[in-house]
Design a protein around this motif. Structure first.
Motif, PDB file in Angstrom:
ATOM      1  N   THR A  34      -9.543   4.489  -2.233  1.00 37.42           N
ATOM      2  CA  THR A  34     -10.140   3.542  -1.649  1.00 37.42           C
ATOM      3  C   THR A  34      -9.366   3.476  -0.287  1.00 37.42           C
ATOM      4  N   HIS A  44      -2.845  -0.093  -0.459  1.00 37.04           N
ATOM      5  CA  HIS A  44      -1.636  -0.768  -1.202  1.00 37.04           C
ATOM      6  C   HIS A  44      -0.006  -0.567  -0.580  1.00 37.04           C
ATOM      7  N   VAL A 103      -3.493  -6.157   0.539  1.00 36.98           N
ATOM      8  CA  VAL A 103      -3.611  -6.745  -1.023  1.00 36.98           C
ATOM      9  C   VAL A 103      -2.846  -8.213  -0.932  1.00 36.98           C
ATOM     10  N   TYR A 162     -11.995  -9.462  -4.629  1.00 36.87           N
ATOM     11  CA  TYR A 162     -11.547 -10.617  -5.757  1.00 36.87           C
ATOM     12  C   TYR A 162     -12.385 -11.702  -5.575  1.00 36.87           C
ATOM     13  N   TYR A 181      -8.826  -6.598  -0.277  1.00 38.84           N
ATOM     14  CA  TYR A 181      -8.459  -7.039  -1.697  1.00 38.84           C
ATOM     15  C   TYR A 181      -9.199  -8.590  -1.958  1.00 38.84           C
ATOM     16  N   TRP A 201     -10.210   0.461   2.136  1.00 38.65           N
ATOM     17  CA  TRP A 201      -9.622  -0.981   2.044  1.00 38.65           C
ATOM     18  C   TRP A 201      -8.405  -1.197   2.701  1.00 38.65           C
TER      19      TRP A 201
END
Length: 442
Positions: A281, A249, A107, A294, A290, A284
């Motif tokens: 998620t 994350h 991220v 985005y 991310y 990811w």
């Protein structure tokens, strides 16, 4: 009647959800809502949706829209901040340049090179917001959703007289996730959560007075559950508690999971993973995941017809409207929020740190609860992140490049991937690439 200002209102989905939360309370349905964004086209789309929601429900709320921030803030009681400064281009630099040095961020908006540099380009604008508030609505409460949460709220509280509370949805989403893993109803789950934003811990999680932790440990041995949330289950096994941030994350804030491409691949479901309760998620995990999302979301919002937006009003699990309602109606309510640790809410973390703790809210405002000491191992993990945040706050407020470099060098993931000289070279490259967004470091 409350005056509620939405800064960064061009994000239709988020603004629509937060407005729906406000309108879901009869006591707030006559609020004066002011929408502000620097993107006039995006702002108009949100304003059209907001007015349609008010008309469809025959609410007494008013909706105004303006690109003038000072005008928007005039007389505000509450300011909801969801701004993003700079957009996708500097964000891409903050992910891809560290990647060239072996720092693999999924991220890149909270800690690490991405989070620190995002703070440097965002903080000047937020300081301007706070100074405008000091001039035209000094008693208003700033409810901040913008990341990096801890760095920005710490700096705003340090440098201004505005009351700022940071809000996130990781506690609510994690409560849903662990209820799912443990096989219990999320509505029955009682919890006590504390730490810092994106690294807070479920210190207690009970249903009918019984801990669900035994069930969580059993869930960790289930392949489907583990595959959905591998990093959090690993921390549960090794440190004894479940943490609030998603696996992809969370993996950025630690030195264990992202320095070996084979480990990242192993933790990423081979065929992806459908999002489940609590925003699961794990798919990811790859670097830049991310950022790709985005860009896609921005394109989708720009192309979306206003007529396609659901105008019905329902209440999400976001805290902003709950806080506003509690204050306006003197209705006691408990939420988890990000505040400075000045009152020693967490006694084995630094007093200056921005912590995420249970807070009681009523007509007199937001009051952090006393948590006491965290388990020593959890406080130790958190302090590695607080050290980065502390240097980043100094860098942002003092325009201190040395502090900026120290923040990057203290970062757990960056330090695990690079030598000190490599980190200096990375900072040089980031300063050059994002110079247009970092006037304080020109």
């Amino acid at each position: 009647m409350a005056t509620i200002v939405f800064l960064g209102a061009g994000s239709v989905t988020f603004a629509r959800n937060l407005l729906g939360d406000v309108l879901s309370y009869p006591a707030l349905a006559d609020s004066d809502v002011v929408l502000m964004d620097v993107d006039a086209d995006a702002l108009e789309r949100t304003a059209s949706v907001a007015r349609a929601m008010v008309d469809a429900g025959d609410y007494d709320a008013t909706v105004e829209a303006t690109t003038d921030r000072r005008e928007a803030l005039e007389g505000a009681d509450y300011v909801l901040c969801t701004i993003g400064v700079g957009g996708a281009d500097p964000f891409e630099n903050e992910v891809e340049i560290p990647r060239e040095y072996g720092v693999e961020q999924a991220v890149g908006d909270t800690l690490g090179p991405g989070g620190v540099f995002r703070a440097m380009r965002t903080l000047p604008t937020l300081l301007d917001v706070a100074h405008d508030m000091e001039a035209v609505c000094p008693d208003a409460l700033l409810l901040n959703y913008t990341n990096p949460m801890a760095i920005l709220c710490w700096a705003l509280d340090e440098a201004t007289d505005i009351e700022v509370v940071g809000l996130c949805h990781s506690v609510q989403h994690t409560a849903e996730a662990i209820a799912h893993y443990a096989g219990v109803d999320a509505d029955d789950l009682e919890h006590w959560v504390a730490g810092i934003n994106h690294m807070a811990w479920f210190l207690d999680a009970e249903v009918d007075g019984e801990s669900i932790y035994p069930a969580l440990h059993e869930a960790a041995a289930d392949d489907e559950h583990y595959t959905a949330d591998p990093v959090r289950f690993e921390l549960l096994e090794h440190f004894g508690y479940f943490v609030t941030e998603s696996s992809h994350h969370l993996s950025e804030y630690l030195p264990y999971f992202r320095t070996d491409a084979a480990v990242v691949e192993e933790l990423t479901p081979p065929d992806g993973y459908e999002e489940g309760p609590g925003g699961i998620t794990a798919s990811w995990m790859p670097t830049g995941a991310y950022l790709e999302f985005y860009r896609g979301m921005k394109e989708w919002q720009a192309e979306r017809d206003v007529e396609d937006v659901d105008l019905s009003v329902s209440r999400s699990n976001e805290y902003a409207a709950r806080i506003i309602h509690a204050i306006e109606t003197d209705t006691p309510r408990r939420v988890n929020a990000n505040v400075r640790n000045h009152g020693g809410s967490i006694t084995n973390l630094p007093d200056d740190a921005c912590v995420e703790v249970p807070c009681l809210v009523d007509g007199t405002g937001v009051h952090p609860c006393s948590v006491g000491d965290l388990p020593a191992q959890l406080a130790a993990l958190i302090r590695t992140n607080v050290a980065v945040q502390e240097q980043a706050v100094e860098a942002g407020l003092e325009r201190d490049e040395d502090a900026l470099r120290r923040a990057i060098k203290l970062d757990p993931l960056a330090g695990a991937a690079c030598t000190l000289d490599e980190l200096d070279a990375m900072v040089d490259d980031l300063l050059a690439a994002n110079a247009d967004y970092l006037p304080a470091f020109a």
